[in-house]
Design a protein around this motif. Structure first.
Motif, PDB file in Angstrom:
ATOM      1  N   THR A   1       0.831  -1.204   0.000  1.00  0.00           N
ATOM      2  CA  THR A   1       0.000   0.000   0.000  1.00  0.00           C
ATOM      3  C   THR A   1       0.867   1.256   0.000  1.00  0.00           C
ATOM      4  OG1 THR A   1      -1.753  -1.140   1.223  1.00  0.00           O
ATOM      5  CG2 THR A   1      -1.780   1.263   1.253  1.00  0.00           C
TER       6      THR A   1
ATOM      7  N   LYS B   1       0.475   5.686  -0.101  1.00  0.00           N
ATOM      8  CA  LYS B   1      -0.502   6.730   0.225  1.00  0.00           C
ATOM      9  C   LYS B   1      -0.054   8.064  -0.349  1.00  0.00           C
ATOM     10  CE  LYS B   1      -2.135   4.500   4.459  1.00  0.00           C
ATOM     11  NZ  LYS B   1      -2.309   4.611   5.923  1.00  0.00           N
TER      12      LYS B   1
ATOM     13  N   TYR C   1      -0.977  12.238  -0.375  1.00  0.00           N
ATOM     14  CA  TYR C   1      -1.698  13.340   0.276  1.00  0.00           C
ATOM     15  C   TYR C   1      -2.108  14.340  -0.788  1.00  0.00           C
ATOM     16  CZ  TYR C   1      -2.755  16.910   3.793  1.00  0.00           C
ATOM     17  OH  TYR C   1      -3.376  17.838   4.592  1.00  0.00           O
TER      18      TYR C   1
ATOM     19  N   THR D   1     -10.227   6.623  -0.954  1.00  0.00           N
ATOM     20  CA  THR D   1      -9.908   7.707  -0.032  1.00  0.00           C
ATOM     21  C   THR D   1     -10.034   7.186   1.396  1.00  0.00           C
ATOM     22  OG1 THR D   1     -10.814   9.277  -1.629  1.00  0.00           O
ATOM     23  CG2 THR D   1     -10.472  10.068   0.613  1.00  0.00           C
ATOM     24  N   VAL D   2      -9.079   7.523   2.231  1.00  0.00           N
ATOM     25  CA  VAL D   2      -9.086   7.052   3.619  1.00  0.00           C
ATOM     26  C   VAL D   2     -10.069   7.888   4.425  1.00  0.00           C
ATOM     27  CG1 VAL D   2      -7.715   6.607   5.682  1.00  0.00           C
ATOM     28  CG2 VAL D   2      -6.696   6.318   3.415  1.00  0.00           C
TER      29      VAL D   2
ATOM     30  N   VAL E   1      -6.392  11.869   2.008  1.00  0.00           N
ATOM     31  CA  VAL E   1      -5.342  10.890   1.736  1.00  0.00           C
ATOM     32  C   VAL E   1      -5.889   9.825   0.797  1.00  0.00           C
ATOM     33  CG1 VAL E   1      -3.794   9.161   2.730  1.00  0.00           C
ATOM     34  CG2 VAL E   1      -4.230  11.298   3.952  1.00  0.00           C
TER      35      VAL E   1
ATOM     36  N   GLN F   1      -5.385   6.207  -0.850  1.00  0.00           N
ATOM     37  CA  GLN F   1      -4.697   4.944  -0.553  1.00  0.00           C
ATOM     38  C   GLN F   1      -4.696   4.055  -1.785  1.00  0.00           C
ATOM     39  OE1 GLN F   1      -5.020   2.768   3.400  1.00  0.00           O
ATOM     40  NE2 GLN F   1      -6.319   1.475   2.149  1.00  0.00           N
TER      41      GLN F   1
ATOM     42  N   THR G   1      -3.705   0.356  -2.996  1.00  0.00           N
ATOM     43  CA  THR G   1      -3.383  -0.987  -2.523  1.00  0.00           C
ATOM     44  C   THR G   1      -3.311  -1.939  -3.700  1.00  0.00           C
ATOM     45  OG1 THR G   1      -4.498  -0.568  -0.415  1.00  0.00           O
ATOM     46  CG2 THR G   1      -4.075  -2.860  -0.984  1.00  0.00           C
TER      47      THR G   1
ATOM     48  N   ALA H   1       1.662   5.703  -7.274  1.00  0.00           N
ATOM     49  CA  ALA H   1       1.808   6.892  -6.432  1.00  0.00           C
ATOM     50  C   ALA H   1       2.616   7.969  -7.162  1.00  0.00           C
ATOM     51  CB  ALA H   1       2.479   6.509  -5.113  1.00  0.00           C
TER      52      ALA H   1
ATOM     53  N   GLU I   1       3.460   8.243   1.663  1.00  0.00           N
ATOM     54  CA  GLU I   1       4.103   6.991   2.097  1.00  0.00           C
ATOM     55  C   GLU I   1       4.252   6.059   0.894  1.00  0.00           C
ATOM     56  OE1 GLU I   1       2.606   5.032   5.756  1.00  0.00           O
ATOM     57  OE2 GLU I   1       2.327   3.271   4.480  1.00  0.00           O
TER      58      GLU I   1
END
Length: 252
Positions: A61, A63, A65, A124-125, A130, A132, A134, A151, A171
């Motif tokens: 995963t 992430k 922003y 979206t988290v 954020v 995400q 995966t 990403a 991340e």
């Protein structure tokens, strides 16, 4: 009188139901060894299949922003609102064919566009800004590389395409050490419980369909009349053996 009879009948039916459940409990308890064996064997079979026959998959995963400053100054309220509104746009734009085909070509992957889509989950988290990404494949290194490339595309490729400020990679994905599926412990427990329930169901059906009388109490409960006499099973065997002896003596 009719109401009293109905009450008595309902009480009698409740008593019979309780007796049946109690008898079922004792019936199953006598077969506890078989139920335990079914529990153990079912768990072993499903656990073995999960371990040896199901190919493990690995999940990585990354992430992103979605908020960055519109200038070199600090992030202001308009930037936050823009990041919120763009989250769903980025989520959808990351699924476009050019990005997926570019990653497939860059990593030299043997996937079609349709198959590649099934490996990736973008969301979206919660209510945050954020995004995400995966990825789940059979190769841990492949999962990590795909997630990180997506990403990077969210940070570099999509802002030019959408003419917006670029987001930040919060991340990067790391190499997964353990498989995400199958869950061998969970599968083992499901197999054990399923085998237990299946055998318990078979025993219950056999119990319900068995309409033979096993004691004088069964006769009294069903017909409401106590039998005049009862021949014990051991006594019937003795009578049969005596008759057999007499026949043998007569033959001699």
């Amino acid at each position: 009188m009719s109401q009293t009879n109905e009450k008595n009948q309902s009480v009698q039916m409740d008593d019979e139901a309780e007796i049946d459940l109690l008898e079922l409990f004792y019936y199953l308890r006598k077969r506890l060894v078989w139920l335990v064996l079914a529990f153990i064997i079912g768990g072993i079979i499903v656990g073995t299949v999960s371990y040896y026959l199901i190919t493990p998959k690995y999940e990585a995963t990354a992430k992103v922003y979605m908020v960055s400053a519109s200038s070199d100054s600090l992030i202001n309220l308009s930037d936050l609102n823009l990041g919120t509104s763009l989250s769903e746009d980025y989520e959808e734009m990351l699924r476009i064919r050019p990005i997926y085909e570019k990653i497939i070509e860059e990593l030299d992957l043997d996937y079609t566009y349709e198959d590649f889509q099934k490996l990736i989950e973008i969301s979206t988290v919660g209510n945050t800004r954020v995004l995400q990404i995966t990825v789940e494949t059979e190769d841990p290194e492949e999962s990590k590389n795909i997630a990180n490339l997506l990403a990077d595309n969210a940070e570099n490729y999509l802002p030019d395409l959408m003419e917006t400020s670029e987001p930040n990679v919060a991340e990067y994905a790391i190499l997964p050490e353990k498989p995400s599926s199958p869950d061998i412990v969970m599968n083992t427990m499901i197999g054990a419980i399923a085998a237990l329930v299946l055998l318990g169901g078979i025993f219950t059906v056999r119990f319900v369909m068995d309409d033979t009388f096993k004691s004088a109490e069964d006769v009294e409960r069903i017909f409401g009349v106590m039998p005049l006499t009862v021949i014990p099973e051991s006594g019937s065997k003795e009578l049969k053996s005596k008759k057999h002896r007499k026949k043998r003596k007569k033959r001699r």
